[in-house]
Design a protein around this motif. Sequence first.
Motif, PDB file in Angstrom:
ATOM      1  N   SER A   1       0.819  -1.208   0.000  1.00 57.26           N
ATOM      2  CA  SER A   1       0.000   0.000   0.000  1.00 57.26           C
ATOM      3  C   SER A   1       0.857   1.265   0.000  1.00 57.26           C
ATOM      4  O   SER A   1       0.409   2.338  -0.406  1.00 57.26           O
TER       5      SER A   1
ATOM      6  N   MET B   1      -1.625  -4.307 -11.905  1.00 59.30           N
ATOM      7  CA  MET B   1      -2.896  -4.876 -11.454  1.00 59.30           C
ATOM      8  C   MET B   1      -3.718  -5.370 -12.646  1.00 59.30           C
ATOM      9  O   MET B   1      -4.380  -6.408 -12.579  1.00 59.30           O
TER      10      MET B   1
ATOM     11  N   GLY C   1      -2.741  -8.788 -13.920  1.00 56.61           N
ATOM     12  CA  GLY C   1      -3.213  -9.917 -13.110  1.00 56.61           C
ATOM     13  C   GLY C   1      -2.143 -10.965 -12.860  1.00 56.61           C
ATOM     14  O   GLY C   1      -2.433 -12.146 -12.705  1.00 56.61           O
TER      15      GLY C   1
ATOM     16  N   ALA D   1      -0.131  -8.567  -8.812  1.00 62.12           N
ATOM     17  CA  ALA D   1      -1.561  -8.520  -8.458  1.00 62.12           C
ATOM     18  C   ALA D   1      -1.868  -9.536  -7.361  1.00 62.12           C
ATOM     19  O   ALA D   1      -2.605  -9.243  -6.410  1.00 62.12           O
ATOM     20  N   SER D   2      -1.289 -10.725  -7.475  1.00 60.01           N
ATOM     21  CA  SER D   2      -1.555 -11.755  -6.460  1.00 60.01           C
ATOM     22  C   SER D   2      -0.913 -11.372  -5.125  1.00 60.01           C
ATOM     23  O   SER D   2      -1.482 -11.600  -4.057  1.00 60.01           O
TER      24      SER D   2
ATOM     25  N   TYR E   1      -0.404  -8.298  -4.089  1.00 58.26           N
ATOM     26  CA  TYR E   1      -1.175  -7.172  -3.570  1.00 58.26           C
ATOM     27  C   TYR E   1      -2.464  -7.669  -2.921  1.00 58.26           C
ATOM     28  O   TYR E   1      -2.820  -7.257  -1.813  1.00 58.26           O
ATOM     29  N   GLU E   2      -3.136  -8.578  -3.619  1.00 52.49           N
ATOM     30  CA  GLU E   2      -4.390  -9.120  -3.070  1.00 52.49           C
ATOM     31  C   GLU E   2      -4.115  -9.916  -1.791  1.00 52.49           C
ATOM     32  O   GLU E   2      -4.903  -9.876  -0.836  1.00 52.49           O
TER      33      GLU E   2
ATOM     34  N   SER F   1      -1.790  -9.339   0.361  1.00 53.90           N
ATOM     35  CA  SER F   1      -1.476  -8.449   1.469  1.00 53.90           C
ATOM     36  C   SER F   1      -2.725  -7.841   2.096  1.00 53.90           C
ATOM     37  O   SER F   1      -2.691  -7.348   3.218  1.00 53.90           O
ATOM     38  N   PHE F   2      -3.849  -7.868   1.372  1.00 51.64           N
ATOM     39  CA  PHE F   2      -5.095  -7.312   1.912  1.00 51.64           C
ATOM     40  C   PHE F   2      -6.112  -8.393   2.261  1.00 51.64           C
ATOM     41  O   PHE F   2      -7.224  -8.090   2.665  1.00 51.64           O
ATOM     42  N   SER F   3      -5.746  -9.628   2.048  1.00 52.92           N
ATOM     43  CA  SER F   3      -6.705 -10.722   2.333  1.00 52.92           C
ATOM     44  C   SER F   3      -6.733 -11.002   3.827  1.00 52.92           C
ATOM     45  O   SER F   3      -5.758 -10.777   4.533  1.00 52.92           O
TER      46      SER F   3
END
Length: 577
Positions: free
Chosen positions: A536, A562, A565, A569-570, A572-573, A575-577
């Motif tokens: 982030s 992003m 994909g 992207a994976s 980043y996703e 880190s927020f999951s």
Amino acid sequence: MSKILKKLTAYYKPYKGLFFSDLFFAIIGAAITLIIPLLVRYITNQVIYMDARAAFRMIIQLGVFMILLVLVEAFCNFYIAYYGHIMGAKIERDMRNEIFGHYQKLSFAFYDNQKVGHLLSRITSDLFDISELLHHGPEDLVISVIKFVGAFGILLFINPKLAAVAFFFVPFLVIYAVYFNKKMKHAFRENRARIADINTQIEDSLSGIRVVKSFGNESVEMKKFSRGNERFVDSKRKSYQYMGAYNSGMGAFTTLITIGVLIAGAVFITKGQLAVADLVTFLLYINNFTDPVKKLITFTEQFQNGYSGYSRFLEIMAIAPDIKDAPDAAALTKVRGDIGFDNVTFRYEENQEDVLRHVNLQVKAGEYVALVGSSGAGKTTLCSLIPRFYDVSEGSVTLDGVDVRKLRLKELRNQIGIVQQDVYLFAGTIMENIRYGKPDATDEEVIRAARAANAHEFIMNMEENYNTDIGQRGVKLSGGQKQRISIARVFLKNPPILIFDEATSALDNESEKIVQESLESLAKDRTTFVIAHRLSTIRRAERILVLTDDGIAEEGTHEQLMKQGGLYASLYEMSFS
């Protein structure tokens, strides 16, 4: 061994005046101890048989003369004790400067494989033992030789047969001493290794005392320390066993000499071959005959300590810095900040796997580049190649088109500012720690840098403001405060190139926001590399590079990556999951 001793004696050169005056007074002192027994012999052999009045006058005169000799001897002993030790301390200082300066030249690769305690023992206890040898060694040898040779010569003059009795024990004494000297040399070297291990254990345990206490592992640390301490006692036990045998044997030999002379002298007196006064003189000289032996006991212990300490000193000094200025290294004038990685491959040691493999990257001056990827992908390593903390195994890293290996190392590193996750602050005040970025900075410049790093406000709320002592490694400050001081340090340095190595990953959200603002302010118009753990924090980066074991796998802005994909992207996703 002769080469090592030649190098060791070179340390006397700046202090030749002190060295020779020390030896001069040692010789005078030793000579006086030889003269006094001769005066005693003269009184007992000649003076007491004079006319009573003449004998009294001569005894008074000789008494005054002997008192004067004692006073001169006392001055000589003071001189060699005081000025000799001053010379030793100065030599110790010179050697400490030399080895500490050498430590500064050695690269990260050297420190990766060393323990701080071992390095510390070389600069403290080893050097003390070396200086003791350099101070006491020559004077002890000179005094011993003068006393031994002088006393033996006088004894030969008084009675050759009795002198031969005294000398009969000397060859056995020498053989005994040589044998145990060899044993002690090995034992002393082992002692040094053990005390270095203890130093390492203490440094490690005390540096991590908060971790120790947080896990309640004081007993574990005590057990680890006790094991090392026991190994030290075991090594000492062996050296003291040899030393005990050495000292007791030498003591026995000196007593045997006295007994042998006394028995032989008594026999010679009964046969009319020796005067009682001569036997008294002989016994007085036995002290001068055996005293050098006792000095040699001390000298051999000092020699073993000092010689083994100097061998360890030379081991460090023999390690050539693997990263240093090339003979034709160029000076840096105006730096733009273009960074290039041309087919860069890097491994930490020859037999290890590549950390980076055939990396090609061009970063323009003033560009903001973020590096992301899994742990071990080589993000920190890649950035460490720019200031030459390590040198590439293959390929080249360039600054403004010039290979960094062809630039002067100090000037290269002056152009680079680094803010790390694990901030290191030195014991001292806040002012001193910020000023580390520019040692000649004024107080106003320091305060300006602190304001730019969003640190001024919390500093002014502290008890002594900028003069607040922060404790060892800044223990009195929070993580965010330490980080802002480290950023202020780089603001003060004002370099054209920046490296942020996961600078906010260990902070809470509030501290991260403040520190992130400081970092972005610092990065303005500078070539910036950001190693990011929290993705982030790099969404606004001009370029994001995704590193894998095979090099740069993806490159682009946050939006571009992003849309792809892919790996970014994976991550980043995730880190927020």
